[in-house]
Design a protein around this motif. Structure first.
Motif, short mmCIF file in Angstrom:
data_model
loop_
_atom_site.label_atom_id
_atom_site.label_comp_id
_atom_site.label_asym_id
_atom_site.label_seq_id
_atom_site.Cartn_x
_atom_site.Cartn_y
_atom_site.Cartn_z
N THR A 1 1.04 45.41 62.63
CA THR A 1 2.14 44.73 63.32
C THR A 1 2.39 43.37 62.69
N GLU A 2 3.45 42.72 63.16
CA GLU A 2 3.63 41.30 62.91
C GLU A 2 2.93 40.56 64.05
N GLU A 3 3.38 39.34 64.37
CA GLU A 3 2.73 38.63 65.47
C GLU A 3 2.95 39.39 66.79
N LEU A 4 1.98 39.26 67.69
CA LEU A 4 2.03 39.95 68.97
C LEU A 4 1.90 38.96 70.12
N GLU A 5 2.66 39.19 71.16
CA GLU A 5 2.43 38.47 72.41
C GLU A 5 1.17 39.03 73.07
N ARG A 6 0.60 38.28 73.99
CA ARG A 6 -0.61 38.76 74.68
C ARG A 6 -0.34 40.09 75.38
N VAL A 7 0.82 40.21 75.98
CA VAL A 7 1.27 41.51 76.49
C VAL A 7 2.69 41.67 75.96
N ASP A 8 2.85 42.55 74.99
CA ASP A 8 4.13 42.66 74.31
C ASP A 8 4.93 43.85 74.85
N ASP A 9 6.17 43.96 74.38
CA ASP A 9 7.08 44.97 74.93
C ASP A 9 6.87 46.34 74.29
N PRO A 10 7.39 47.40 74.91
CA PRO A 10 7.19 48.75 74.37
C PRO A 10 7.73 48.93 72.96
N SER A 11 8.79 48.22 72.60
CA SER A 11 9.36 48.43 71.28
C SER A 11 8.41 47.96 70.18
N ARG B 1 4.38 31.42 64.86
CA ARG B 1 4.59 30.97 66.24
C ARG B 1 5.35 32.02 67.05
N HIS B 2 5.03 32.05 68.31
CA HIS B 2 5.75 32.93 69.24
C HIS B 2 7.13 32.33 69.55
N GLY B 3 7.93 33.11 70.25
CA GLY B 3 9.27 32.66 70.62
C GLY B 3 9.29 31.39 71.44
N ASP B 4 8.19 31.13 72.18
CA ASP B 4 8.14 29.92 72.99
C ASP B 4 7.57 28.72 72.25
N GLY B 5 7.27 28.91 70.96
CA GLY B 5 6.76 27.80 70.15
C GLY B 5 5.25 27.71 70.06
N SER B 6 4.52 28.50 70.82
CA SER B 6 3.06 28.46 70.74
C SER B 6 2.56 29.18 69.50
N VAL B 7 1.36 28.81 69.06
CA VAL B 7 0.80 29.37 67.84
C VAL B 7 0.40 30.82 68.04
N ALA B 8 0.79 31.67 67.08
CA ALA B 8 0.42 33.09 67.09
C ALA B 8 -0.66 33.36 66.06
#
Length: 384
Positions: free
Chosen positions: A150-160, A375-382
């Motif tokens: 994958t690329e960067e991931l959120e802690r709980v990411d979306d199905p897509s 970085r995530h969409g909210d600006g935090s480090v990924a």
């Protein structure tokens, strides 16, 4: 006349640090002590160890040198110190093999195999459609491939996001068929909940193993992740000693360990990690997205290790945009890949001859590689 009298360090493109160690009779041994993106920090650690312990000492007692470098400091372990020790250890084994006229694997008990299987990277940090590249690598003779999940991931990411990872692996599997192994590297980018979802979703396409599904600081989550899949679990590129690996052996969740010969204490330490793994029915696939000296050290250990599974190598990897593995070798044919395997070098020491003039030429260039900061969409480090 095997007293160590001099050493030099060379930062060379694309992101490597080479160590040249010379003895009183003029014999030269090479090592690769580096933390990618922290080469200057490791350089200082190597200088401390060489100047404080090894210059003026004989090459022969490598185990004692290792113990002295590790236990001679009150604060131990970690990527910088263990990488410095690793590169020095490689150079000592290279020197000892040259002095005795034997490849390192002969000094470690002799060959357990005739050749070593290798895999080839496809795609890059941000994996896109990799099917065409996968097909090309298989046509070139490789029987095993590796790709980022994958690329960067959120802690709980979306199905897509999960669907995209599945789609990439499915396209590669359909392109190369079932006779080719495909390793999927999570790169520590996934949180525990995402790792569980991804491993389960990828299982129908039969990865050879999934690598570093979570960061090593979350290794306690590996049994839970393993319980969600039959896909083999691999980890270890960011683990630096047998004491760290001991914990994953004891919890029984890991099927493949991936110590790095330039990070985990060198040949001396990784051979011990491999033997521990064998006792727990765990395979070893050394991590090596690095240069020719690190790869040579890996192959020497693979050669004499019964549970060595497959070897990473960095030819044409996405990091090597300016200079590649074979460029630094006087005889590049030593790493000629045939049918997805590399022959075991039978020259003395590490079995390679470094083109020293080319190393010195390349060391004149500015090398300033650092991994990207995502970085995530909210600006935090990924995680990268």
């Amino acid at each position: 006349m095997d007293e160590i009298v001099d050493y030099e360090l060379f930062e060379v493109p694309p992101r490597w640090l080479f160590l040249r160690v010379e003895t009183a009779d003029g014999t030269v041994g090479w090592g690769e002590p580096v933390v990618e993106g922290r080469s200057r920090t490791v350089r200082a650690a190597v200088e401390e160890l060489m100047d404080g312990y090894l210059v003026g000492e004989p090459v022969a007692p490598i185990e004692d040198h290792w113990q002295t470098m590790y236990r001679g400091g009150f604060y131990r372990g970690g990527p910088v110190l263990m990488s410095a020790i690793a590169g020095i250890d490689q150079a000592l084994w290279d020197l000892k093999g040259k002095r005795l006229g034997a490849p390192v694997y002969e000094l470690l008990g002799g060959a357990a195999r005739d050749r070593v299987r290798v895999y080839q990277w496809i795609g890059g940090d941000r994996p896109s459609e990799a099917a065409d590249e996968a097909r090309q690598k298989v046509e070139a003779g490789f029987s095993a491939l590796k790709m980022n999940a994958t690329e960067e991931l959120e802690r709980v990411d979306d199905p897509s996001t999960v669907d995209d990872a599945v789609s990439r692996l499915r396209s590669v599997r359909e392109a190369v068929g079932d006779d080719v192994d495909v390793v999927v590297d999570f790169h520590g980018r996934a949180s525990k909940p995402m790792a569980k979802r991804l491993v389960a979703a990828l299982e129908p396409y039969d990865p050879m193993f999934v690598e570093e599904p979570v960061l090593p600081e979350h290794n306690d989550a590996l049994p839970d992740i393993a319980a969600h899949t039959t896909v083999p679990i691999a980890t270890g590129e960011r683990m630096y000693s047998r004491w760290e690996f001991k914990e994953v052996f004891e919890d029984g969740a890991v099927d493949v360990v991936q110590p790095d010969l330039s990070h985990a204490g060198g040949i001396t330490e990784v051979k011990k990690i491999a033997s521990m793994a064998e006792a727990y029915d765990v395979a070893m696939a050394p991590h090596c997205p690095l240069g020719p000296i690190a790869l040579a050290a890996c192959v020497q250990v693979d050669a004499c290790t019964p549970n060595a599974l497959i070897q990473e190598q960095s030819l044409n990897i996405h990091y090597n945009e300016t200079t590649d593995v074979l460029d630094y070798l006087a005889d590049p044919s030593v790493f000629e890949y045939r049918d997805g395997y590399v022959s075991i070098p039978d020259g003395p020491g590490l079995g390679i001859e470094i083109d020293e003039a080319y190393v010195r030429e390349q060391a004149e260039k500015t090398v300033d590689w650092h991994n990207p900061i995502w970085r995530h969409g909210d600006g935090s480090v990924a995680e990268w």
